[in-house]
Design an enzyme around this catalytic site. Structure first.
Site, short mmCIF file in Angstrom:
data_model
loop_
_atom_site.label_atom_id
_atom_site.label_comp_id
_atom_site.label_asym_id
_atom_site.label_seq_id
_atom_site.Cartn_x
_atom_site.Cartn_y
_atom_site.Cartn_z
N LYS A 1 0.71 -1.27 0.04
CA LYS A 1 -0.15 0.17 0.18
C LYS A 1 0.78 1.59 0.04
CE LYS A 1 -4.36 -1.70 0.86
NZ LYS A 1 -4.45 -3.46 0.80
C1 LIG Z 1 -4.72 -4.97 0.43
C2 LIG Z 1 -3.58 -5.84 0.47
C3 LIG Z 1 -3.93 -6.76 -0.60
C4 LIG Z 1 -5.18 -7.15 -0.81
O1 LIG Z 1 -4.88 -5.97 -2.65
P1 LIG Z 1 -6.27 -5.07 -2.68
O2 LIG Z 1 -5.34 -4.16 -3.88
O3 LIG Z 1 -7.26 -4.60 -2.15
O4 LIG Z 1 -6.81 -6.50 -4.11
C5 LIG Z 1 -3.47 -7.71 -0.52
N1 LIG Z 1 -2.33 -8.24 1.08
C6 LIG Z 1 -1.69 -7.18 1.42
C7 LIG Z 1 -0.59 -7.42 2.19
C8 LIG Z 1 -2.49 -5.83 1.63
O5 LIG Z 1 -2.09 -4.95 2.28
#
Ligand SMILES: *Cc1c(COP(=O)(O)O)cnc(C)c1O
Length: 462
Positions: A112
């Protein structure tokens, strides 16, 4: 570059407006009117460039005249300066033909950070220029919230409110949200699941009086600028494995469909991606939909990969928009059906989705076994989300096409689950080793729109 809504009824916006708005006023998500193309020559020319330089070349056509080239280069440089690895997104080999793209070297140890750090800098530059102030409200299953708070803490023109499901995020995730001391940071622990948090955030955006009064801005993965930031590492990793001459496939641990949708955009831009494989945990609505055409949420079962404990996958709407031939009315109708319990994807649209996407699921035992086996075989300690990806990738791989699995978080973000599976305790990186000693600041809130809106108005002086 203009942006249009997946439901066809919201105003057409510029990049800057789209970024500052988040959710479209017709309830849809913004997408570029057309997808910029990169030729084989453009892609070949990325070889050997820094992450930041690739980011500039890949994202530049999407931002129109929002920033000058120099401003945009400066924004990108500041966004990634705080990462703990010079390559930003290093690729490591797991096995013959199978690679792991480590996306966890940012300040909050999850992918993120790639989008959120960039958005923080983009917001700051845009708001400074037009003297505006915004109130960022986001829902998180853990990682978005910590990344958003880290990106916006201390900025002058921004208040940031993050709703997370009380008791359902890991201790590291919670502490990353509750320990920042800046006044503009507000962590809200809500009773309910992530889907409830996300629903309340959507309600706030649909309450136009509230939205306009507090200057609401969204940074959930529905925000187009986040998807855009994530397109970049598909290019850097594919090029390092031989693109554009050689095709690669990706497996992506998926919840809200944002990260994998960025891969779809990369493919539509011209990157030679063979398959994009959706990897879900036991909350497998996307896998069920891609195999049966039925999209019917049936309740979240908490898992050891909590950032994927999602049944209403927001960005899937963007994939549906293209699968339905860019028909906003068709998408709006599906979303109405979803409110009433679920929908069925048409045969034509399902076929379109399957031209690009494969899928698989990984249950809890398989997740633990994959952490253990991967540690034994390669010395890579996977977080549970990344393990879901590796398990599904191993089933989806075909000889001759390299597979890249996205490692979405650092194992130290989920130490209990990792240690239980592997008997190895994953230490926090040095730069955040005092996280457990810092004091916490959090407000408990009910799953009640009125109460949450009142709290936000009070804290922002509206
Ligand atoms: C947010 C997240 C996901 C999923 O990502 P999306 O874009 O919502 O599909 C997978 N793994 C981790 C560690 C995340 O923080």
């Amino acid at each position: 570059m203009k942006y249009i809504s997946t439901r066809g009824q919201a105003p057409v916006l510029s990049f800057e407006e789209t970024m500052l708005t988040g959710l479209a006023r017709d309830g849809g998500l913004y997408l570029p009117e057309s997808i910029p193309q990169m030729s084989a020559g453009d892609i070949a020319a990325l070889e050997g460039l820094s992450y930041e330089e690739v980011a500039f070349r890949v994202m530049r056509p999407f931002i129109g005249d929002a920033f000058t080239d120099e401003e945009f280069q400066d924004i990108i440089a500041r966004a990634y300066a705080g990462f703990g690895h010079a390559a930003r997104a290093p690729l490591v080999q797991l096995d013959s033909g199978h690679f792991l793209l480590e996306l966890f070297h940012g300040p909050t140890l999850a992918f993120k950070d790639f989008a959120m750090q960039l958005i923080g800098q983009l917001f700051e530059a845009a708001l400074k220029r037009n003297g505006q102030r915004v109130c960022i409200v986001g829902a998180t299953s853990g990682d978005t919230g910590s990344a958003a708070i880290e990106a916006f803490r201390g900025l002058d023109a921004v208040d940031v409110f993050i709703l997370f499901p009380h008791g359902r995020v890991s201790e590291v995730q919670r502490r990353q949200m509750t320990t920042p001391t800046e006044d503009n940071v507000h962590a809200l622990a809500m009773d309910g699941h992530f889907d409830d948090c996300q629903a309340r955030v959507k309600d706030m955006f649909n309450d136009f009086a509230f939205r306009d009064a507090v200057g609401l801005a969204g940074v959930n993965s529905i925000n187009w600028a986040r998807v855009l930031a994530q397109v970049v590492y598909y290019f850097t990793s594919a090029v390092s494995l031989g693109a554009p001459q050689r095709k690669v496939s990706f497996t992506v641990p998926t919840g809200n469909f944002g990260d994998i949708f960025a891969g779809y955009i990369a493919k539509r831009m011209g990157l030679p991606i063979d398959r994009l494989v959706v990897a879900t945990n036991q909350n497998d609505i996307l896998h069920r939909c891609l195999t049966s055409s039925e999209y019917k949420p049936d309740g979240v079962i908490p898992s050891i990969s909590p950032s994927m404990d999602i049944q209403v996958s927001s960005n899937f709407e963007r994939a549906l928009y293209y699968a339905y031939g860019q028909d906003g009315n068709a998408v709006a109708q599906l979303m109405d059906e979803l409110k009433a319990g679920g929908f069925s994807v048409s045969q034509g649209a399902l076929q379109a989705l399957r031209e690009t996407f494969d899928s698989g699921r990984c249950d809890e035992d398989e997740t633990r076994a994959t952490i253990r086996d991967t540690w034994a075989a390669s010395g890579e300690l996977l977080c549970p989300h990344s393990a879901v990806g590796v398990k599904v990738a191993n089933e989806a791989r075909v000889p001759g096409t390299p597979m890249i699995t996205l490692a979405t978080a650092h194992p130290a973000k989920f130490p209990a689950a990792v240690e239980e599976a592997s008997n190895v305790h994953p230490p926090l990186p040095e730069r955040m080793s005092d996280l457990y000693e810092r004091s916490e600041r959090v407000s408990r809130v009910d799953n009640d729109l009125g109460a949450i809106e009142a709290l936000i108005k009070e804290r922002t002086g509206h």
